[in-house]
Design a protein around this motif. Structure first.
Motif, PDB file in Angstrom:
ATOM      1  N   UNK A 192      -1.127   4.557  -5.835  1.00  0.00           N
ATOM      2  CA  UNK A 192      -1.384   4.266  -4.424  1.00  0.00           C
ATOM      3  C   UNK A 192      -0.335   4.954  -3.581  1.00  0.00           C
ATOM      4  N   UNK A 193      -0.780   5.870  -2.712  1.00  0.00           N
ATOM      5  CA  UNK A 193       0.106   6.488  -1.722  1.00  0.00           C
ATOM      6  C   UNK A 193      -0.036   5.685  -0.439  1.00  0.00           C
ATOM      7  N   UNK A 194       0.905   4.780  -0.229  1.00  0.00           N
ATOM      8  CA  UNK A 194       0.852   3.866   0.905  1.00  0.00           C
ATOM      9  C   UNK A 194       1.481   4.527   2.124  1.00  0.00           C
ATOM     10  N   UNK A 195       1.570   3.781   3.220  1.00  0.00           N
ATOM     11  CA  UNK A 195       2.174   4.326   4.438  1.00  0.00           C
ATOM     12  C   UNK A 195       3.681   4.221   4.379  1.00  0.00           C
ATOM     13  N   UNK A 196       4.227   3.108   4.866  1.00  0.00           N
ATOM     14  CA  UNK A 196       5.658   2.887   4.787  1.00  0.00           C
ATOM     15  C   UNK A 196       5.934   1.392   4.830  1.00  0.00           C
ATOM     16  N   UNK A 197       7.098   1.003   4.367  1.00  0.00           N
ATOM     17  CA  UNK A 197       7.468  -0.404   4.344  1.00  0.00           C
ATOM     18  C   UNK A 197       7.490  -0.959   5.768  1.00  0.00           C
ATOM     19  N   UNK A 198       7.005  -2.165   5.917  1.00  0.00           N
ATOM     20  CA  UNK A 198       6.925  -2.772   7.240  1.00  0.00           C
ATOM     21  C   UNK A 198       5.573  -2.626   7.877  1.00  0.00           C
ATOM     22  N   UNK A 199       4.716  -1.799   7.283  1.00  0.00           N
ATOM     23  CA  UNK A 199       3.367  -1.633   7.806  1.00  0.00           C
ATOM     24  C   UNK A 199       2.469  -2.729   7.253  1.00  0.00           C
ATOM     25  N   UNK A 200       1.768  -3.420   8.142  1.00  0.00           N
ATOM     26  CA  UNK A 200       0.833  -4.456   7.710  1.00  0.00           C
ATOM     27  C   UNK A 200      -0.292  -3.838   6.897  1.00  0.00           C
ATOM     28  N   UNK A 201      -0.783  -2.684   7.343  1.00  0.00           N
ATOM     29  CA  UNK A 201      -1.868  -2.011   6.627  1.00  0.00           C
ATOM     30  C   UNK A 201      -1.443  -1.671   5.201  1.00  0.00           C
ATOM     31  N   UNK A 202      -0.235  -1.134   5.049  1.00  0.00           N
ATOM     32  CA  UNK A 202       0.252  -0.781   3.713  1.00  0.00           C
ATOM     33  C   UNK A 202       0.347  -2.004   2.814  1.00  0.00           C
ATOM     34  N   UNK A 203       0.839  -3.114   3.356  1.00  0.00           N
ATOM     35  CA  UNK A 203       0.971  -4.344   2.578  1.00  0.00           C
ATOM     36  C   UNK A 203      -0.380  -4.838   2.084  1.00  0.00           C
ATOM     37  N   UNK A 204      -1.374  -4.809   2.966  1.00  0.00           N
ATOM     38  CA  UNK A 204      -2.700  -5.293   2.593  1.00  0.00           C
ATOM     39  C   UNK A 204      -3.398  -4.352   1.616  1.00  0.00           C
ATOM     40  N   UNK A 205      -3.263  -3.040   1.831  1.00  0.00           N
ATOM     41  CA  UNK A 205      -3.850  -2.083   0.886  1.00  0.00           C
ATOM     42  C   UNK A 205      -3.239  -2.255  -0.498  1.00  0.00           C
ATOM     43  N   UNK A 206      -1.945  -2.471  -0.541  1.00  0.00           N
ATOM     44  CA  UNK A 206      -1.256  -2.666  -1.821  1.00  0.00           C
ATOM     45  C   UNK A 206      -1.778  -3.922  -2.523  1.00  0.00           C
ATOM     46  N   UNK A 207      -2.019  -4.989  -1.763  1.00  0.00           N
ATOM     47  CA  UNK A 207      -2.544  -6.217  -2.357  1.00  0.00           C
ATOM     48  C   UNK A 207      -3.912  -5.975  -2.991  1.00  0.00           C
ATOM     49  N   UNK A 208      -4.764  -5.212  -2.305  1.00  0.00           N
ATOM     50  CA  UNK A 208      -6.076  -4.895  -2.860  1.00  0.00           C
ATOM     51  C   UNK A 208      -5.984  -4.009  -4.079  1.00  0.00           C
ATOM     52  N   UNK A 209      -5.085  -3.033  -4.024  1.00  0.00           N
ATOM     53  CA  UNK A 209      -4.859  -2.124  -5.158  1.00  0.00           C
ATOM     54  C   UNK A 209      -4.389  -2.906  -6.382  1.00  0.00           C
ATOM     55  N   UNK A 210      -3.426  -3.796  -6.200  1.00  0.00           N
ATOM     56  CA  UNK A 210      -2.898  -4.576  -7.308  1.00  0.00           C
ATOM     57  C   UNK A 210      -3.964  -5.493  -7.899  1.00  0.00           C
ATOM     58  N   UNK A 211      -4.777  -6.086  -7.039  1.00  0.00           N
ATOM     59  CA  UNK A 211      -5.831  -6.981  -7.525  1.00  0.00           C
ATOM     60  C   UNK A 211      -6.804  -6.227  -8.434  1.00  0.00           C
ATOM     61  N   UNK A 212      -7.188  -5.027  -8.016  1.00  0.00           N
ATOM     62  CA  UNK A 212      -8.109  -4.232  -8.837  1.00  0.00           C
ATOM     63  C   UNK A 212      -7.475  -3.843 -10.161  1.00  0.00           C
TER      64      UNK A 212
END
Length: 342
Positions: free
Chosen positions: A193-213
């Motif tokens: 997962x190439x996320x945005x940057x720390x502190x980004x709400x979008x990055x946090x949520x995308x990471x949660x979905x990625x980890x769940x999968x």
């Protein structure tokens, strides 16, 4: 410096009260980022002391409204934000409103200044289209003050622990899950997962979905690969190059947005790694550019036109005192060449 001016305060009264020039007061309302913080605070204090309204005449028309809304975007150079602004502008025009577009450039200081100044300019409503975490005491106070002045504020992405009533946000966790699951179904492990940057709400949520999968597919969190790519192609290319030089090369990449995907493709091309034969890609936003690229980019996301329409309608309904109609933003996967099986 106090004034004994009778009647509504003028810009000159504010300038005299704050001990600055009229031009400085004008810049506070037209280009607040160009004014020193201490001077800005002094002028805004004078505005409050004198109950000054720069758009008093406009506010007396149209039942006390200026029929102007503002869209504040995190980075206007992003394809997503330009496409969103177009959708919002069309809806606003249909409802009889003008749109003011402002670029935050991911600056919290600029956001706080605009939240303070725009209500004084007579703006009826503000839409915040940024994935940054903005739930800070200063921003919260600025939003509360704007609402107290009659300017409605809408969030275009969910914030953690936010008490904001007006929020129209794509389901970013589901988008991250959908993109990752698509690659895992093709047995493209490892997936990064190439996320945005720390502190980004979008990055946090995308990471949660990625980890769940990944966990559902039987992989442990220790096996996952998550990198902060900064939401732009330059840093994404650099971070992808580091990833490719590591011990385990990914066979699938989930990119938080289109610019990150472009940076990843450049890094892959530098190493003669073909897409999708050697590495497949999915970008977590659906913009028109995705289908025009070669290879065409597979995307997971919600329709930007629908999102812009939902944001504009919800805000204008709130301004006009109408009950907002629920508008679901449903994520979908559009498979193109970047992840298509041969």
């Amino acid at each position: 410096m106090a004034t004994d001016h009778q009647g509504p305060a003028t810009m000159l009264d504010v300038a005299a009260h704050a001990g600055v020039s009229r031009a400085t007061v004008s810049r506070v309302f037209t280009a607040p980022e160009s004014v020193a913080a201490a001077t800005l605070e002094r002028v805004l204090k004078a505005v409050e002391d004198l109950s000054y309204s720069p758009n008093a005449a406009a506010r007396s028309l149209r039942s006390g409204r200026s029929n102007t809304v503002a869209l504040l975007v995190g980075d206007i150079s992003q394809p997503f934000h330009s496409q969103l602004a177009k959708s919002v502008a069309h809806v606003a025009e249909d409802r009889g409103y003008s749109l003011l577009l402002c670029d935050l450039d991911h600056s919290m200081d600029r956001l706080q200044r605009l939240l303070t100044v725009l209500p004084l300019q007579g703006v009826d409503g503000i839409m915040l289209a940024t994935g940054d975490a903005i739930e800070t005491p200063g921003i919260r106070a600025a939003i509360d003050a704007a609402e107290a002045k009659g300017t409605r504020v809408l969030l275009g992405s969910a914030q953690p622990d936010s008490s904001m009533a007006l929020t129209v946000s794509p389901p970013f966790e589901e988008i991250g899950y959908l993109a990752t699951k698509h690659l895992l179904a093709q047995e493209r492990w490892p997936v990064a997962l190439l996320s945005g940057f720390k502190g980004s709400v979008v990055s946090t949520l995308l990471r949660a979905g990625y980890l769940r999968a990944c966990l559902e597919a039987g992989h442990s969190e220790k096996e996952t690969m998550v990198l902060d790519a900064g939401f732009n192609s330059t840093s994404a290319q650099r971070e992808t190059a580091k990833l490719l030089d590591g011990a385990a090369m990914p066979r699938g990449i989930v990119a938080a947005n289109i610019p990150i995907a472009l940076g990843a493709i450049s890094a892959l091309a530098d190493r003669s790694l073909s897409v999708p034969d050697m590495v497949a890609l999915v970008a977590c936003e659906e913009v028109q550019l995705a289908e025009q690229l070669r290879p065409g980019l597979t995307t997971a996301g919600t329709d930007i036109g629908v999102q812009g329409e939902a944001m504009a309608l919800a805000l204008i309904d709130a301004i006009e005192g109408q009950a907002a109609t629920a508008r679901a933003l449903v994520p979908h996967l559009t498979v193109r060449e970047s992840s298509a099986l041969s």
